[in-house]
Scaffold this motif. Structure first.
Motif, mmCIF file in Angstrom:
data_model
loop_
_atom_site.group_PDB
_atom_site.id
_atom_site.type_symbol
_atom_site.label_atom_id
_atom_site.label_comp_id
_atom_site.label_asym_id
_atom_site.label_seq_id
_atom_site.Cartn_x
_atom_site.Cartn_y
_atom_site.Cartn_z
ATOM 1 N N GLY A 51 -10.934 -10.482 13.277
ATOM 2 C CA GLY A 51 -9.999 -9.503 13.806
ATOM 3 C C GLY A 51 -9.252 -8.759 12.723
ATOM 4 N N VAL A 104 0.187 -15.826 13.154
ATOM 5 C CA VAL A 104 1.396 -16.098 12.362
ATOM 6 C C VAL A 104 2.607 -16.358 13.265
ATOM 7 C CG1 VAL A 104 2.986 -15.098 10.670
ATOM 8 C CG2 VAL A 104 0.527 -14.734 10.426
ATOM 9 N N LEU A 157 -1.600 -16.615 3.100
ATOM 10 C CA LEU A 157 -2.175 -15.254 3.123
ATOM 11 C C LEU A 157 -2.633 -14.837 1.737
ATOM 12 C CD1 LEU A 157 -2.414 -12.273 4.486
ATOM 13 C CD2 LEU A 157 -0.243 -11.876 3.336
ATOM 14 N N GLY A 166 -3.515 -11.155 0.302
ATOM 15 C CA GLY A 166 -3.531 -9.752 0.721
ATOM 16 C C GLY A 166 -2.592 -8.925 -0.129
ATOM 17 N N GLU A 187 -0.721 -0.595 -7.671
ATOM 18 C CA GLU A 187 -1.996 -1.332 -7.703
ATOM 19 C C GLU A 187 -3.092 -0.413 -7.161
ATOM 20 O OE1 GLU A 187 -2.775 -4.484 -4.807
ATOM 21 O OE2 GLU A 187 -3.525 -5.723 -6.439
HETATM 22 P P1 NAD Z 1 -4.454 -6.442 3.260
HETATM 23 O O1 NAD Z 1 -3.060 -6.808 2.955
HETATM 24 O O2 NAD Z 1 -4.733 -5.110 3.820
HETATM 25 O O3 NAD Z 1 -5.087 -7.493 4.296
HETATM 26 C C1 NAD Z 1 -5.134 -8.859 4.015
HETATM 27 C C2 NAD Z 1 -5.364 -9.628 5.303
HETATM 28 O O4 NAD Z 1 -4.187 -9.583 6.111
HETATM 29 C C3 NAD Z 1 -6.488 -9.085 6.182
HETATM 30 O O5 NAD Z 1 -7.210 -10.172 6.721
HETATM 31 C C4 NAD Z 1 -5.734 -8.345 7.273
HETATM 32 O O6 NAD Z 1 -6.449 -8.249 8.487
HETATM 33 C C5 NAD Z 1 -4.516 -9.217 7.435
HETATM 34 N N1 NAD Z 1 -3.346 -8.562 8.008
HETATM 35 C C6 NAD Z 1 -2.982 -7.259 7.929
HETATM 36 N N2 NAD Z 1 -1.809 -7.064 8.568
HETATM 37 C C7 NAD Z 1 -1.412 -8.262 9.064
HETATM 38 C C8 NAD Z 1 -0.277 -8.719 9.808
HETATM 39 N N3 NAD Z 1 0.702 -7.880 10.175
HETATM 40 N N4 NAD Z 1 -0.194 -10.016 10.123
HETATM 41 C C9 NAD Z 1 -1.155 -10.895 9.736
HETATM 42 N N5 NAD Z 1 -2.261 -10.521 9.051
HETATM 43 C C10 NAD Z 1 -2.382 -9.217 8.708
HETATM 44 O O7 NAD Z 1 -5.260 -6.703 1.913
HETATM 45 P P2 NAD Z 1 -6.763 -6.305 1.552
HETATM 46 O O8 NAD Z 1 -6.804 -4.819 1.439
HETATM 47 O O9 NAD Z 1 -7.708 -7.006 2.443
HETATM 48 O O10 NAD Z 1 -6.921 -6.951 0.105
HETATM 49 C C11 NAD Z 1 -6.487 -6.342 -1.049
HETATM 50 C C12 NAD Z 1 -5.144 -6.881 -1.466
HETATM 51 O O11 NAD Z 1 -5.192 -8.295 -1.567
HETATM 52 C C13 NAD Z 1 -4.733 -6.393 -2.835
HETATM 53 O O12 NAD Z 1 -3.367 -6.060 -2.838
HETATM 54 C C14 NAD Z 1 -4.977 -7.581 -3.724
HETATM 55 O O13 NAD Z 1 -4.224 -7.610 -4.890
HETATM 56 C C15 NAD Z 1 -4.655 -8.718 -2.820
HETATM 57 N N6 NAD Z 1 -5.308 -9.949 -3.269
HETATM 58 C C16 NAD Z 1 -4.551 -10.957 -3.797
HETATM 59 C C17 NAD Z 1 -5.135 -12.119 -4.276
HETATM 60 C C18 NAD Z 1 -4.321 -13.228 -4.866
HETATM 61 O O14 NAD Z 1 -4.802 -14.351 -4.919
HETATM 62 N N7 NAD Z 1 -3.101 -13.009 -5.319
HETATM 63 C C19 NAD Z 1 -6.522 -12.265 -4.199
HETATM 64 C C20 NAD Z 1 -7.268 -11.231 -3.650
HETATM 65 C C21 NAD Z 1 -6.646 -10.080 -3.187
#
Ligand code: NAD
Length: 485
Positions: free
Chosen positions: A208, A217, A227, A229, A382
């Motif tokens: 999803g 959450v 998480l 992201g 970023e």
């Molecule tokens: P994103 O934040 O868009 O999404 C991450 C995940 O969160 C996805 O599965 C998404 O569906 C979910 N999501 C989105 N909104 C949500 C909400 N309101 N509630 C719960 N879940 C929600 O990130 P992305 O574009 O998939 O990935 C890139 C980002 O991730 C970059 O900023 C990168 O730096 C970061 N990242 C961090 C690490 C780390 O270990 N620090 C590793 C990989 C990527």
């Protein structure tokens, strides 16, 4: 004919594949061709409910098993992953577009390392005995309960394992929601864990977009959220988890500094900058995208960096000689191209790359900008793509202050032959995961995670255990229990 990447069904719940085509269809696009290779369906409220109920129920018995028993299953899963590394790496390449040359050594293998490591630790998770004269206190390290994992799209197998392995080792269950962009690999992790003997219901995968993540959450039955992201998503998820007083781990984005001093070994420093910017076509959270180079070595460094970057081989990611793949989606490619245009407009000097590659798929050329200043957009935000910015500096004090002038704090690196300076500079940089004369090594034995806006908590290593368990303390009185009245 069905594409080999098409999974059996969209979700994996209670030890089996489950489908519900009432959910919104999510197309899976192969980034190297733009072709749709699979479809999954977003979890409906009924799928979310099934996953939560089954995970909540299964966890109780799992936590009662010994650590040795739990660990054995995780280690068996690690062995199966290694045996199937090739097949899993091909799937990872379909899911993300990353070259097979990388996925063969960095994805399923890293997931297997986590399962092996936490499988090995499971039996050693004990409490303490604290003498209090005749009385004593003992502590018990307990599971948190039901943990939710939410993944980003750049390392779908690795993230599914980095969250699942410590959670399960500590006696928790997990509902994992992969990124909607790369939904395939986590299903294989679930399948393999169950093949290795994991009781049904302990590791569930549901698909999803953000709204499915948000429904997990905010569910009161969930005890912890981990998480991976972006920072904006992290802020939303952290706030929602706080409302329910849940434990969190936040692995978020970065704009990390890589500092290269005049005395650095030039070839090693160039290798470090390449690893810090162009691995996975730049789609790595810990990337050192602000490359601060000391004045005396700067032109030599730039010349050699450009020369070596020109040899990157773009092309079919399944060809094992290719070492540079496409962006994960067309949208991500356009975001990166937008940043490159901003860099040019704001006056940075383009040294190489700078445009979409002239080929099928969402390829952006590895791009290097020089004369980048601290205020430029490409030095502050970023990008999550192959865009390396070189910033010049003169003194150690100056570079530390400039490197720390950011909301992020995920990683930092330094290249120098002066060992005192190396440790002093790393000591002064505000970052969680640091490197000296190297960049982007992330073995499971080392804690991984950020400070400031880049995150909360740590993944991997013994540190992760603290974030997937809690301590109960028990005071034991041997004599009479006295009271005031
Ligand atoms: P994103 O934040 O868009 O999404 C991450 C995940 O969160 C996805 O599965 C998404 O569906 C979910 N999501 C989105 N909104 C949500 C909400 N309101 N509630 C719960 N879940 C929600 O990130 P992305 O574009 O998939 O990935 C890139 C980002 O991730 C970059 O900023 C990168 O730096 C970061 N990242 C961090 C690490 C780390 O270990 N620090 C590793 C990989 C990527």
């Amino acid at each position: 004919m069905t594409h080999p990447a098409q999974p059996t069904a969209s979700h994996f719940i209670n030890g089996t594949y489950v489908e519900d085509t009432e959910g919104t269809p999510i197309p899976v696009i192969y980034a190297a061709t733009g072709e749709q290779i699979a479809t999954v369906y977003a979890a409906t409220p009924s799928i979310v409910e099934q996953a939560i109920v089954t995970a909540k129920e299964a966890q109780k018995e799992w936590a009662k098993m010994t650590g040795t028993e739990r660990g054995r299953i995780l280690r068996r899963a690690a062995d199966i992953i290694r045996e199937r590394n090739h097949e899993l790496s091909v799937l990872e390449t379909y899911d993300t577009g990353k070259p097979l040359q990388e996925t063969l050594v960095a994805d399923a293998t890293s997931g297997a390392d986590a399962l092996e490591y936490f499988g090995g630790l499971a039996a050693s998770l004990t409490g303490e005995h604290i003498p209090m004269g005749e009385d004593w206190v003992y502590t018990v390290r307990e599971a948190l309960g039901l943990c939710v994992g939410i993944g980003a799209w750049n390392y779908p197998t690795q993230i599914a394992c980095w969250k699942g392995a410590p959670a399960l080792a500590c006696g928790n269950s997990m509902v994992f929601k992969p990124s909607e962009t790369t939904p395939l690999c986590a299903l294989k992790v679930a399948e393999i864990l169950h093949e290795a003997g994991l009781p049904a219901g302990l590791y569930n995968v549901i698909q999803g977009l953000g709204e499915v993540g948000a429904s997990l959450v905010t569910d009161p039955r969930v005890d912890k959220v981990s998480l991976t992201g972006s920072v904006p998503t992290g802020k939303k998820v952290y706030a929602a988890a706080a409302a329910g007083m849940k434990h969190v781990t936040m692995e978020l984005g970065g704009k990390s500094p890589l500092v290269i001093f005049d005395d650095a070994d030039l070839e090693n420093a160039v290798s470090g900058a390449i690893n810090a910017n162009f691995y996975s076509s730049g789609q790595v959270c810990s990337n050192g995208t602000r490359v601060f180079v000391q004045k005396g070595i700067k032109e030599k460094f730039l010349a050699r960096l450009a020369e070596r970057t020109a040899t990157a081989k773009l092309g079919d990611p399944m060809d094992e000689s290719v070492n540079f793949g496409p962006m994960v989606t067309e949208n991500q490619m356009n975001i990166v191209l937008g940043y490159i245009e901003k860099g040019k407009e704001e006056g940075a000097r383009l040294v190489c790359g700078g445009k979409r590659a002239d080929m099928e798929g969402y390829f952006v050329e590895p791009t290097i900008f020089a004369d980048v200043t601290d205020e430029m957009t490409i030095a502050r935000e970023e990008i999550f793509g192959p865009v390396l910015s070189v910033l010049e500096f003169e003194t150690e004090e100056e570079v530390v202050a400039r490197a720390n002038d950011t909301e992020f704090g995920l990683s930092a690196g330094v290249f120098t032959q002066d060992i005192s300076r190396a440790h002093r500079v790393i000591g002064n940089l505000e970052a969680g995961s640091c490197f000296i004369n190297s960049y982007n090594d992330a073995p499971v034995e080392a804690p991984f995670g950020g400070v400031k806006a880049s995150g909360v908590g740590r993944e991997n290593s013994k540190e992760a255990i603290k974030h997937f368990s809690q301590v109960k303390s028990v005071y034991v009185r041997m004599g009479d229990c006295e009271a005031a009245f």
